[in-house]
Design a protein around this motif. Structure first.
Motif, PDB file in Angstrom:
ATOM      1  N   LEU A   1      30.461  27.915  28.491  1.00 60.34           N
ATOM      2  CA  LEU A   1      31.396  26.609  29.132  1.00 60.34           C
ATOM      3  C   LEU A   1      32.347  26.654  27.574  1.00 60.34           C
ATOM      4  O   LEU A   1      33.933  25.544  27.648  1.00 60.34           O
ATOM      5  CB  LEU A   1      31.312  26.026  29.538  1.00 60.34           C
ATOM      6  N   PRO A   2      31.041  25.987  26.537  1.00 63.43           N
ATOM      7  CA  PRO A   2      32.155  25.383  25.170  1.00 63.43           C
ATOM      8  C   PRO A   2      33.709  26.774  25.161  1.00 63.43           C
ATOM      9  O   PRO A   2      34.615  26.702  24.355  1.00 63.43           O
ATOM     10  CB  PRO A   2      31.567  26.061  24.285  1.00 63.43           C
ATOM     11  N   GLN A   3      33.112  28.719  24.842  1.00 64.40           N
ATOM     12  CA  GLN A   3      34.508  29.209  24.484  1.00 64.40           C
ATOM     13  C   GLN A   3      35.228  28.613  25.652  1.00 64.40           C
ATOM     14  O   GLN A   3      36.474  28.692  25.467  1.00 64.40           O
ATOM     15  CB  GLN A   3      33.483  30.023  24.767  1.00 64.40           C
ATOM     16  N   LEU A   4      34.987  29.260  26.608  1.00 65.46           N
ATOM     17  CA  LEU A   4      36.596  28.849  27.546  1.00 65.46           C
ATOM     18  C   LEU A   4      37.033  27.474  27.858  1.00 65.46           C
ATOM     19  O   LEU A   4      38.294  27.425  27.610  1.00 65.46           O
ATOM     20  CB  LEU A   4      34.912  28.640  29.239  1.00 65.46           C
ATOM     21  N   MET A   5      36.554  26.268  27.254  1.00 67.46           N
ATOM     22  CA  MET A   5      36.981  24.939  27.278  1.00 67.46           C
ATOM     23  C   MET A   5      38.001  25.761  26.002  1.00 67.46           C
ATOM     24  O   MET A   5      39.281  24.555  25.298  1.00 67.46           O
ATOM     25  CB  MET A   5      36.480  23.318  26.843  1.00 67.46           C
ATOM     26  N   ARG A   6      37.392  26.236  25.138  1.00 69.86           N
ATOM     27  CA  ARG A   6      38.603  26.065  23.905  1.00 69.86           C
ATOM     28  C   ARG A   6      40.131  27.011  24.088  1.00 69.86           C
ATOM     29  O   ARG A   6      41.122  26.294  24.033  1.00 69.86           O
ATOM     30  CB  ARG A   6      37.603  26.808  22.454  1.00 69.86           C
TER      31      ARG A   6
ATOM     32  N   VAL B   1      48.912  30.916  39.054  1.00 69.56           N
ATOM     33  CA  VAL B   1      47.795  30.952  38.492  1.00 69.56           C
ATOM     34  C   VAL B   1      47.732  32.100  39.605  1.00 69.56           C
ATOM     35  O   VAL B   1      47.649  31.344  40.529  1.00 69.56           O
ATOM     36  CB  VAL B   1      47.480  29.897  38.290  1.00 69.56           C
ATOM     37  N   ILE B   2      46.676  33.166  39.273  1.00 73.93           N
ATOM     38  CA  ILE B   2      46.326  33.743  39.709  1.00 73.93           C
ATOM     39  C   ILE B   2      44.826  34.179  39.872  1.00 73.93           C
ATOM     40  O   ILE B   2      44.289  34.318  38.604  1.00 73.93           O
ATOM     41  CB  ILE B   2      46.933  35.182  39.601  1.00 73.93           C
ATOM     42  N   ASP B   3      44.331  33.588  40.693  1.00 75.81           N
ATOM     43  CA  ASP B   3      42.279  33.733  41.031  1.00 75.81           C
ATOM     44  C   ASP B   3      42.156  32.980  39.912  1.00 75.81           C
ATOM     45  O   ASP B   3      42.515  32.157  39.453  1.00 75.81           O
ATOM     46  CB  ASP B   3      41.890  35.188  40.616  1.00 75.81           C
ATOM     47  N   SER B   4      40.689  32.951  39.093  1.00 79.94           N
ATOM     48  CA  SER B   4      39.996  32.279  38.450  1.00 79.94           C
ATOM     49  C   SER B   4      40.463  31.019  38.299  1.00 79.94           C
ATOM     50  O   SER B   4      40.708  30.340  37.144  1.00 79.94           O
ATOM     51  CB  SER B   4      40.564  33.187  36.948  1.00 79.94           C
ATOM     52  N   PRO B   5      39.650  29.947  39.600  1.00 77.97           N
ATOM     53  CA  PRO B   5      40.002  28.876  39.301  1.00 77.97           C
ATOM     54  C   PRO B   5      39.377  27.823  38.406  1.00 77.97           C
ATOM     55  O   PRO B   5      40.302  26.570  37.731  1.00 77.97           O
ATOM     56  CB  PRO B   5      39.691  28.487  40.687  1.00 77.97           C
ATOM     57  N   THR B   6      38.222  28.380  38.013  1.00 74.16           N
ATOM     58  CA  THR B   6      37.490  27.904  36.947  1.00 74.16           C
ATOM     59  C   THR B   6      38.584  27.214  35.594  1.00 74.16           C
ATOM     60  O   THR B   6      37.772  26.279  35.219  1.00 74.16           O
ATOM     61  CB  THR B   6      35.982  28.062  36.742  1.00 74.16           C
ATOM     62  N   PHE B   7      39.279  28.071  36.180  1.00 72.55           N
ATOM     63  CA  PHE B   7      40.027  28.578  34.222  1.00 72.55           C
ATOM     64  C   PHE B   7      41.775  27.979  34.607  1.00 72.55           C
ATOM     65  O   PHE B   7      42.125  26.965  33.759  1.00 72.55           O
ATOM     66  CB  PHE B   7      39.835  29.543  33.617  1.00 72.55           C
ATOM     67  N   SER B   8      42.077  28.847  35.219  1.00 74.18           N
ATOM     68  CA  SER B   8      43.181  28.945  35.605  1.00 74.18           C
ATOM     69  C   SER B   8      43.885  27.281  36.457  1.00 74.18           C
ATOM     70  O   SER B   8      44.918  26.837  35.357  1.00 74.18           O
ATOM     71  CB  SER B   8      43.974  29.963  36.529  1.00 74.18           C
ATOM     72  N   HIS B   9      42.759  26.364  37.123  1.00 69.75           N
ATOM     73  CA  HIS B   9      43.738  25.481  37.584  1.00 69.75           C
ATOM     74  C   HIS B   9      43.554  24.354  36.219  1.00 69.75           C
ATOM     75  O   HIS B   9      44.164  22.961  36.493  1.00 69.75           O
ATOM     76  CB  HIS B   9      42.688  25.031  39.144  1.00 69.75           C
ATOM     77  N   ARG B  10      41.920  24.269  35.855  1.00 71.17           N
ATOM     78  CA  ARG B  10      43.080  23.456  34.453  1.00 71.17           C
ATOM     79  C   ARG B  10      43.976  23.319  33.651  1.00 71.17           C
ATOM     80  O   ARG B  10      44.703  22.558  33.090  1.00 71.17           O
ATOM     81  CB  ARG B  10      41.119  23.444  33.045  1.00 71.17           C
ATOM     82  N   ILE B  11      44.726  24.348  33.787  1.00 67.83           N
ATOM     83  CA  ILE B  11      45.537  25.011  33.012  1.00 67.83           C
ATOM     84  C   ILE B  11      46.844  24.224  33.590  1.00 67.83           C
ATOM     85  O   ILE B  11      47.688  23.122  33.419  1.00 67.83           O
ATOM     86  CB  ILE B  11      46.392  25.879  32.259  1.00 67.83           C
ATOM     87  N   ALA B  12      46.975  24.130  34.846  1.00 68.90           N
ATOM     88  CA  ALA B  12      47.108  23.819  35.961  1.00 68.90           C
ATOM     89  C   ALA B  12      47.764  22.175  36.309  1.00 68.90           C
ATOM     90  O   ALA B  12      48.701  21.875  36.078  1.00 68.90           O
ATOM     91  CB  ALA B  12      47.640  25.091  37.489  1.00 68.90           C
ATOM     92  N   LYS B  13      46.436  21.154  36.334  1.00 65.51           N
ATOM     93  CA  LYS B  13      46.407  20.102  36.386  1.00 65.51           C
ATOM     94  C   LYS B  13      47.457  19.808  34.610  1.00 65.51           C
ATOM     95  O   LYS B  13      47.945  18.810  34.541  1.00 65.51           O
ATOM     96  CB  LYS B  13      44.817  19.451  36.139  1.00 65.51           C
ATOM     97  N   ARG B  14      47.243  20.586  33.328  1.00 66.53           N
ATOM     98  CA  ARG B  14      47.248  19.879  31.902  1.00 66.53           C
ATOM     99  C   ARG B  14      48.893  20.383  32.433  1.00 66.53           C
ATOM    100  O   ARG B  14      49.189  18.834  32.102  1.00 66.53           O
ATOM    101  CB  ARG B  14      46.529  20.428  31.209  1.00 66.53           C
TER     102      ARG B  14
END
Length: 388
Positions: free
Chosen positions: A68-73, A92-105
């Motif tokens: 998780l720390p690496q992902l958040m960076r 954004v394609i798949d990988s919602p744990t990562f990609s949806h954080r980008i979409a929200k920001r």
């Protein structure tokens, strides 16, 4: 120049993203600039990725928590780059744990930029509440399974459209789809394709039991032939395990060899996943098995789906048998497969169900073409909304 940013987190999404770029270029007469995050296939279409997406190719809750720390960076780095790029749209394609954080920001920083989610979260399998939570930051969901739009509508999610699954474009599948199902009787002795998974953790958790299942089948179906298609990076691991088996199936690598195994086999023993859809479309009766990683197992109560098998979701009933954790028993699997490797009512019932799946999955144009139209239409509709 139309600028579209992409966020892709794994190789399967990379191929889908590359296909989408191809069709976007056709519709925009090459007036397209792409940026963001992707893999080799998208880089071949002109994208310069922010970093190697291999970092994001993780599976299971346990793996996500540990990294998780690496992902958040990487989330912070990617979101900053996308916001500064000021694209005309974000896909954004798949990988919602990562990609949806980008979409929200991005939605918070640049609320006028349309955001499209190709391969949205599997709300039909677990955490249904995610569908409604997507509405504020996802303008349209592009689905690859025919049952998904209904789920998103019922759960008050964003507008969703089925465009077809990428597997339908697989050249090796075309001759199988053109062959009527149920015409070829099982061979004598029969042929079994063994698929313990595409990731190291899946292989480690299933391969030994698959081996014991194959040993049991050799007692009841003497001379049974087995083949294990695997990825080159896993071949040594698979061969080291198979070497200990009394009866050893062939281990093959390569895309052509994998589909050749599907075409010639009579049934499959497989790790539950996307491969089950490939097997169903190929008309290959199957038994599925799966074991979660230890951390994921502790969160199994979050799973709300009545099945984990894609063929079952599409068919709408328990068409293919599933075996999880303590029920992954070689004796049980072997008895199940005996019925699928010979001409029985169980075998015929699966094949009949596969006919329905083929019909439901049918599309009249390429998934990438339909997806490109949705992206451009969403951009046009979003442009009609005044900037805040």
């Amino acid at each position: 120049m139309t600028k579209i940013a992409f966020i892709v987190g794994e190789p399967s999404g990379d191929r889908i993203g590359a296909d989408l770029i191809v069709y976007l270029r056709k519709k925009l007469a090459d007036d397209l600039e792409v940026s963001g995050l992707g893999g080799e296939a998208m880089e071949a279409q002109g994208l310069i990725s922010l970093f190697d997406i291999e970092e994001l190719s993780i599976i299971g809750i346990g793996a996500i928590v540990s990294r998780l720390p690496q992902l958040m960076r990487r989330v912070s780095q990617t979101a900053k780059a996308v916001i500064e790029a000021e694209p005309d749209a974000l896909v954004v394609i798949d990988s919602p744990t990562f990609s949806h954080r980008i979409a929200k920001r991005l939605r918070k920083a640049r609320p006028h930029i349309p955001i499209i989610n190709y391969i949205p979260p599997t709300v039909w399998a677990w955490r249904e509440e995610r569908a409604e939570k997507m509405r504020p930051y996802i303008d349209h969901a592009i689905c690859t399974f025919p049952f998904e739009p209904e789920f998103y509508e019922r759960l008050n999610g964003p507008p969703a459209t089925y465009v077809g699954h990428p597997i339908l474009k697989e050249p090796h599948l075309a001759p199988l789809l053109a062959t009527p199902l149920g015409k070829r009787p099982p061979a004598n002795p029969p042929r079994l394709v063994i698929l313990p998974g595409s990731r190291r953790g899946e292989i480690d958790r299933l391969l030994a039991d698959f081996g014991r299942t194959f040993e049991r089948l050799n007692e009841t179906l003497p001379g049974i032939e087995g083949v294990i298609p695997t990825l080159p990076r896993h071949r040594a691991r698979v061969e080291s395990e198979v070497f200990t088996w009394r009866h050893q199936p062939r281990v093959v690598t390569g895309h052509d060899e994998r589909w050749a195994a599907f075409a010639s086999a009579d049934a499959a023993l497989a790790a539950s996943g996307t491969v089950s859809l490939e097997l169903a479309l190929a008309g290959l009766p199957m038994a599925l098995a799966y074991r979660l990683d230890p951390v994921g197992y502790r969160f199994r109560h979050l799973i709300t789906a009545w099945t984990a098998a894609l063929p079952n979701f599409i068919a709408g009933h328990p068409l293919v048998p599933e075996h999880f954790h303590e029920i992954v028993r070689p004796e049980h699997l072997a008895r199940r497969l005996e019925r699928l490797l010979t001409d029985t009512p169980e075998r015929r019932a699966q094949i009949e169900g596969f006919k329905d799946i083929r019909e439901k999955m049918t599309i009249d144009r390429a998934p990438g073409e339909a997806a490109a139209e949705i992206v451009l239409d969403t951009m046009r509709r979003r442009a009609a909304i005044p900037n805040p």
